[in-house]
Design an enzyme around this catalytic site. Sequence first.
Site, PDB file in Angstrom:
ATOM      1  N   ASP A 191     -37.601  57.699 -16.788  1.00 46.69           N
ATOM      2  CA  ASP A 191     -36.814  58.914 -16.521  1.00 46.69           C
ATOM      3  C   ASP A 191     -37.754  60.089 -16.225  1.00 46.69           C
ATOM      4  OD1 ASP A 191     -37.682  59.945 -18.954  1.00 46.69           O
ATOM      5  OD2 ASP A 191     -35.936  59.176 -20.036  1.00 46.69           O
ATOM      6  N   SER A 233     -53.015  56.330  -4.634  1.00 50.38           N
ATOM      7  CA  SER A 233     -53.279  56.399  -3.201  1.00 50.38           C
ATOM      8  C   SER A 233     -53.970  57.732  -2.899  1.00 50.38           C
ATOM      9  CB  SER A 233     -51.937  56.283  -2.460  1.00 50.38           C
ATOM     10  OG  SER A 233     -52.116  56.516  -1.100  1.00 50.38           O
ATOM     11  N   ILE A 268     -58.905  67.790  -2.546  1.00 53.42           N
ATOM     12  CA  ILE A 268     -59.295  68.831  -3.498  1.00 53.42           C
ATOM     13  C   ILE A 268     -59.650  70.073  -2.673  1.00 53.42           C
ATOM     14  CG2 ILE A 268     -60.902  69.441  -5.349  1.00 53.42           C
ATOM     15  CD1 ILE A 268     -61.365  66.339  -5.671  1.00 53.42           C
ATOM     16  N   SER A 314     -58.485  61.770   0.874  1.00 52.35           N
ATOM     17  CA  SER A 314     -59.727  61.361   1.534  1.00 52.35           C
ATOM     18  C   SER A 314     -59.547  61.343   3.043  1.00 52.35           C
ATOM     19  CB  SER A 314     -60.204  60.000   1.013  1.00 52.35           C
ATOM     20  OG  SER A 314     -59.314  59.001   1.417  1.00 52.35           O
ATOM     21  N   SER A 355     -67.442  58.632  -6.597  1.00 48.15           N
ATOM     22  CA  SER A 355     -66.445  59.582  -6.082  1.00 48.15           C
ATOM     23  C   SER A 355     -65.603  60.039  -7.281  1.00 48.15           C
ATOM     24  CB  SER A 355     -65.590  58.916  -5.004  1.00 48.15           C
ATOM     25  OG  SER A 355     -64.772  57.932  -5.591  1.00 48.15           O
ATOM     26  N   HIS A 411     -36.589  55.022 -11.050  1.00 51.43           N
ATOM     27  CA  HIS A 411     -35.714  55.735 -11.985  1.00 51.43           C
ATOM     28  C   HIS A 411     -34.823  54.808 -12.811  1.00 51.43           C
ATOM     29  CE1 HIS A 411     -34.069  59.140 -13.867  1.00 51.43           C
ATOM     30  NE2 HIS A 411     -34.201  59.999 -12.880  1.00 51.43           N
ATOM     31  N   ARG A 439     -68.901  65.663 -11.965  1.00 53.33           N
ATOM     32  CA  ARG A 439     -69.282  64.629 -10.990  1.00 53.33           C
ATOM     33  C   ARG A 439     -70.604  64.986 -10.312  1.00 53.33           C
ATOM     34  NH1 ARG A 439     -68.432  62.520  -5.126  1.00 53.33           N
ATOM     35  NH2 ARG A 439     -68.601  64.719  -4.617  1.00 53.33           N
TER      36      ARG A 439
HETATM   37  N1  CAO Z   1     -60.478  65.466  -2.153  1.00 52.82           N
HETATM   38  C1  CAO Z   1     -61.721  65.874  -1.887  1.00 52.82           C
HETATM   39  N2  CAO Z   1     -62.747  65.041  -1.635  1.00 52.82           N
HETATM   40  C2  CAO Z   1     -62.477  63.730  -1.637  1.00 52.82           C
HETATM   41  C3  CAO Z   1     -61.202  63.221  -1.882  1.00 52.82           C
HETATM   42  C4  CAO Z   1     -60.177  64.149  -2.168  1.00 52.82           C
HETATM   43  N3  CAO Z   1     -58.939  63.747  -2.447  1.00 52.82           N
HETATM   44  N4  CAO Z   1     -61.247  61.886  -1.813  1.00 52.82           N
HETATM   45  C5  CAO Z   1     -62.500  61.560  -1.519  1.00 52.82           C
HETATM   46  N5  CAO Z   1     -63.241  62.665  -1.435  1.00 52.82           N
HETATM   47  C6  CAO Z   1     -64.669  62.723  -1.166  1.00 52.82           C
HETATM   48  C7  CAO Z   1     -65.399  61.815  -2.124  1.00 52.82           C
HETATM   49  O1  CAO Z   1     -65.635  62.445  -3.354  1.00 52.82           O
HETATM   50  C8  CAO Z   1     -66.650  61.541  -1.341  1.00 52.82           C
HETATM   51  O2  CAO Z   1     -67.470  62.704  -1.406  1.00 52.82           O
HETATM   52  P1  CAO Z   1     -69.068  62.627  -1.491  1.00 52.82           P
HETATM   53  O3  CAO Z   1     -69.514  62.171  -0.161  1.00 52.82           O
HETATM   54  O4  CAO Z   1     -69.457  64.025  -1.852  1.00 52.82           O
HETATM   55  O5  CAO Z   1     -69.402  61.651  -2.589  1.00 52.82           O
HETATM   56  C9  CAO Z   1     -66.147  61.409   0.085  1.00 52.82           C
HETATM   57  O6  CAO Z   1     -64.922  62.153   0.114  1.00 52.82           O
HETATM   58  C10 CAO Z   1     -65.886  59.983   0.525  1.00 52.82           C
HETATM   59  O7  CAO Z   1     -65.092  59.301  -0.454  1.00 52.82           O
HETATM   60  P2  CAO Z   1     -64.439  57.862  -0.185  1.00 52.82           P
HETATM   61  O8  CAO Z   1     -63.206  57.994   0.604  1.00 52.82           O
HETATM   62  O9  CAO Z   1     -65.494  56.977   0.398  1.00 52.82           O
HETATM   63  O10 CAO Z   1     -64.199  57.316  -1.653  1.00 52.82           O
HETATM   64  P3  CAO Z   1     -62.979  57.505  -2.668  1.00 52.82           P
HETATM   65  O11 CAO Z   1     -63.373  56.684  -3.850  1.00 52.82           O
HETATM   66  O12 CAO Z   1     -62.666  58.909  -2.910  1.00 52.82           O
HETATM   67  O13 CAO Z   1     -61.731  56.805  -1.969  1.00 52.82           O
HETATM   68  C11 CAO Z   1     -60.523  54.994  -0.962  1.00 52.82           C
HETATM   69  C12 CAO Z   1     -61.739  55.438  -1.765  1.00 52.82           C
HETATM   70  C13 CAO Z   1     -60.616  53.519  -0.764  1.00 52.82           C
HETATM   71  C14 CAO Z   1     -59.253  55.326  -1.725  1.00 52.82           C
HETATM   72  C15 CAO Z   1     -60.517  55.733   0.390  1.00 52.82           C
HETATM   73  O14 CAO Z   1     -61.681  55.443   1.104  1.00 52.82           O
HETATM   74  C16 CAO Z   1     -59.313  55.360   1.249  1.00 52.82           C
HETATM   75  O15 CAO Z   1     -59.228  54.288   1.827  1.00 52.82           O
HETATM   76  N6  CAO Z   1     -58.374  56.309   1.367  1.00 52.82           N
HETATM   77  C17 CAO Z   1     -57.154  56.109   2.117  1.00 52.82           C
HETATM   78  C18 CAO Z   1     -56.019  55.756   1.216  1.00 52.82           C
HETATM   79  C19 CAO Z   1     -54.775  55.483   2.011  1.00 52.82           C
HETATM   80  O16 CAO Z   1     -54.792  54.785   3.008  1.00 52.82           O
HETATM   81  N7  CAO Z   1     -53.683  56.079   1.556  1.00 52.82           N
HETATM   82  C20 CAO Z   1     -52.419  55.968   2.199  1.00 52.82           C
HETATM   83  C21 CAO Z   1     -51.735  54.750   1.712  1.00 52.82           C
HETATM   84  S1  CAO Z   1     -50.029  54.906   1.564  1.00 52.82           S
HETATM   85  O17 CAO Z   1     -49.483  54.205   2.872  1.00 52.82           O
END
Ligand code: CAO
Length: 237
Positions: A211, A154, A181, A158, A75, A207, A60
């Site tokens: 399975d 999900s 990560i 992030s 991302s 389930h 990446r």
């Molecule tokens: N581990 C480490 N770094 C992460 C990461 C992870 N799991 N997820 C995102 N990052 C990093 C990205 O790589 C990006 O890094 P850079 O600035 O170096 O490019 C930065 O964090 C910002 O990423 P992002 O959040 O804008 O983009 P994404 O594509 O990784 O995620 C989205 C998009 C929409 C999934 C996220 O913004 C979001 O809304 N997360 C919340 C999900 C949520 O609500 N889950 C619970 C639901 S269940 O009720």
Amino acid sequence: TKVAVKPPPATPKPVFTGKDVTEPLKGFQKAMVKTMTVALKIPHFGYCDEVDLSRLVALRSELKPLTESRGVRLSYMPFFIKVGVLTVVFPVIQASHNIGLAMDTSQGLLVPNVKNVQLLSVFEIALELNRLQVLGASGQLGTADLMGGTFTLSNIGSIGGTYAKPVILPPEVAIGALGKIQVLPRFDAAGQVVRAHIMKVSWSADHRIIDGATMCRFSNLWREYLENPASMVLDLK
Ligand code: CAO
């Protein structure tokens, strides 16, 4: 000699003046109550594993400046989404390819989906994700983007989480939660301790339909492609 013990000064008892407020459920929140109540009927089972993303992290960072020169943020999500296409040997889990993403938006939790992932390149998925994120942030996600998902990811990482027990979004049959990560010590093939980029994945599946062994094999395949992104290049059509 006796010392007179002074009683502590009397302090006024705190008076609670707040009042409970009952608010009617509206819009997306009302929909969440409805969907999650239906989800409760699904016999969920959980399966967790860890994925070593060290190679993907390197890939990446190599590709990121390239996509940015084309005006798109890259991302890890586009890779997690695209790799699903390579797991079609498990049609019960990946019946088709409208991959939903749990998104923390200005309207609350919404799950827009990227349609026909099998037809899109990683770059095109990133472009589509950027579009959905802009719409999500401005509260403009519409029905077309929210309907028709077949499998949800999900990205709890992030926000900061590592593990989850995700709830399936009916009528889907599985969901995966991706942790943050983390750089952690692991052993390489030669038994040496190395810095590894580790992500925990927590799957939930229905389930009645899937399975444990099937979920486990699916997860192994998903993990193997992400741990060796070069093999994705080899198999992607
Ligand atoms: N581990 C480490 N770094 C992460 C990461 C992870 N799991 N997820 C995102 N990052 C990093 C990205 O790589 C990006 O890094 P850079 O600035 O170096 O490019 C930065 O964090 C910002 O990423 P992002 O959040 O804008 O983009 P994404 O594509 O990784 O995620 C989205 C998009 C929409 C999934 C996220 O913004 C979001 O809304 N997360 C919340 C999900 C949520 O609500 N889950 C619970 C639901 S269940 O009720």
